[in-house]
Write a protein that holds these residues in place. Structure first.
Motif, PDB file in Angstrom:
ATOM      1  N   ARG A  15       0.836  -1.214   0.000  1.00  0.00           N
ATOM      2  CA  ARG A  15       0.000   0.000   0.000  1.00  0.00           C
ATOM      3  C   ARG A  15       0.861   1.249   0.000  1.00  0.00           C
ATOM      4  NH1 ARG A  15      -2.749  -2.677   4.075  1.00  0.00           N
ATOM      5  NH2 ARG A  15      -2.188  -1.113   5.657  1.00  0.00           N
ATOM      6  N   SER A  16       1.904   1.237   0.818  1.00  0.00           N
ATOM      7  CA  SER A  16       2.793   2.391   0.923  1.00  0.00           C
ATOM      8  C   SER A  16       3.534   2.646  -0.395  1.00  0.00           C
ATOM      9  CB  SER A  16       3.791   2.164   2.058  1.00  0.00           C
ATOM     10  OG  SER A  16       4.764   3.184   2.082  1.00  0.00           O
ATOM     11  N   SER A  19       1.110   3.751  -3.128  1.00  0.00           N
ATOM     12  CA  SER A  19       0.677   5.123  -2.818  1.00  0.00           C
ATOM     13  C   SER A  19       1.751   6.127  -3.214  1.00  0.00           C
ATOM     14  CB  SER A  19       0.367   5.257  -1.324  1.00  0.00           C
ATOM     15  OG  SER A  19      -0.705   4.439  -0.947  1.00  0.00           O
ATOM     16  N   GLU A  20       3.000   5.787  -2.906  1.00  0.00           N
ATOM     17  CA  GLU A  20       4.125   6.669  -3.243  1.00  0.00           C
ATOM     18  C   GLU A  20       4.233   6.860  -4.762  1.00  0.00           C
ATOM     19  OE1 GLU A  20       8.984   6.342  -3.046  1.00  0.00           O
ATOM     20  OE2 GLU A  20       7.810   5.336  -1.482  1.00  0.00           O
TER      21      GLU A  20
END
Length: 354
Positions: A15-16, A19-20
């Motif tokens: 997710r991180s 998202s980035e």
């Protein structure tokens, strides 16, 4: 208007990273990152995303179940995040049947580095998917398993004609649609679908069960036979060569073409060279321009070419490029291509009892 992206993945790391990537590109807006389908359901209602990335393996409700519910209630473009495993390939193909637009393979090792390397590809696929008008999926009619009903290999002569099929985004369902309309004694078929290693074998096995043809991932060195369809394996270009009266398959690990290996152009250019007027080229839905030059080569060599029309394509990229280049004899709705190919073969005087 910025493209609104919703990420659904039970891995906080994925997710991180996703998202980035989304936040780093102008023209994209991250509207949410959900750890499971239940949180995602509320986010879909609140934010109406233009495109969703969806993990297949999640707790509480798996990705396929969520996808099926989403497509029934609120059809939205979805790009699957798939593991590079046999089970992952099976689930991904099922997701594409359920209406997912495309998929991105998730590296098994070094996931952070892998996804960062994939950043350009991810953005390209999200941008293309966001433009797709997703249609509600109609319940599929039961399909017979044809595995035990194939024509005996011992009865077959070398193919006289060759059908060459190329596809990319949306292509798994499009290829399936065309092959399911082919009779058991159709001329030999060669196919290139943009897919990573592992996924192509699973896809070929799936087609083998669903169609009247012998469908297999190409190994190289096979004589092309009627009633058989050969799929380019992920990571290798598929070429057709000539050996006496026979057409023979060859695999190559030369450089990617249009960033793809296998590439449709490589296959079609080789078929045009050795088959000339005995070739029918078919270019289906897909992003980019791979296959356009190959279709032109087939047409210029005396063969005949069909392209899928814009209305029935998931992404009208590859067929459009072929049309613009002058490589297409006829542009047809997906459902019309199989019958049109068979009709053209009869006009060409195809052997193999057509």
């Amino acid at each position: 208007m910025a493209i609104k992206v919703l990420i659904i993945d039970d891995s906080a790391l994925v997710r991180s990273l996703l998202s980035e990537i989304v936040r780093s590109v102008p023209g994209f807006t991250l509207v949410g990152a959900a750890p499971d389908a239940y949180v995602a359901r509320d986010m879909v209602k609140s934010f109406a995303p233009d495109v969703i990335t969806l993990d297949i393996e999640m707790p509480r409700m798996d990705g396929l179940s969520f996808l099926e519910k989403l497509m029934a209630a609120r059809p939205t473009p979805v790009v699957m995040i798939s593991t590079l495993t046999e089970a992952g390939a099976e689930a991904t193909l099922r997701a594409l049947e359920l209406g997912a637009v495309d998929f991105i393979p998730k590296p098994k090792l070094g996931i952070a580095e892998g996804l960062k390397e994939y950043a350009d590809l991810i953005i390209e696929k999200l941008a293309a998917a966001a433009q797709v008008k997703v249609k509600p999926i109609k319940p599929a009619a039961p399909v017979a398993d044809h595995t035990g009903q194939k024509i005996s290999r011992a009865l077959l002569q070398s193919t006289e004609k060759i059908i060459a099929i190329g596809a990319s985004t949306g292509g798994t369902e499009a290829i399936k649609s065309v092959l399911m309309q082919m009779p058991a004694d159709a001329p030999g078929i060669v196919m290139t679908q943009h897919m990573p290693p592992g996924f192509t074998r699973t896809f070929a096995e799936r087609l083998n069960k669903l169609t009247k043809l012998h469908v297999a991932e190409a190994k190289g060195g096979e004589r092309i036979l009627p009633g058989h369809a050969y799929l380019a394996p992920g990571g290798f270009h598929l070429l057709v060569t000539r050996s006496g009266a026979d057409y023979v398959l060859k695999l190559s690990e030369t450089e990617p073409v249009h960033r793809h290996r296998p590439a449709v152009d490589v296959m079609m250019e080789s078929v045009a060279r050795v088959g000339g007027k005995n070739v029918i080229g078919v270019l289906l839905t897909g992003m980019g321009k791979d296959g356009a030059k190959g279709m032109l080569d087939i047409r210029n060599s005396g063969g005949y070419t069909f392209a899928q029309d814009e209305q029935s394509c998931v992404v009208y990229g590859m067929p459009k490029e072929a049309v613009n280049l002058g490589g297409v004899n006829e542009t047809l709705d997906l459902e019309e291509i199989g019958p049109a190919v068979l009709k053209k073969l009869k006009e060409m005087g195809a052997g193999n009892r057509l």
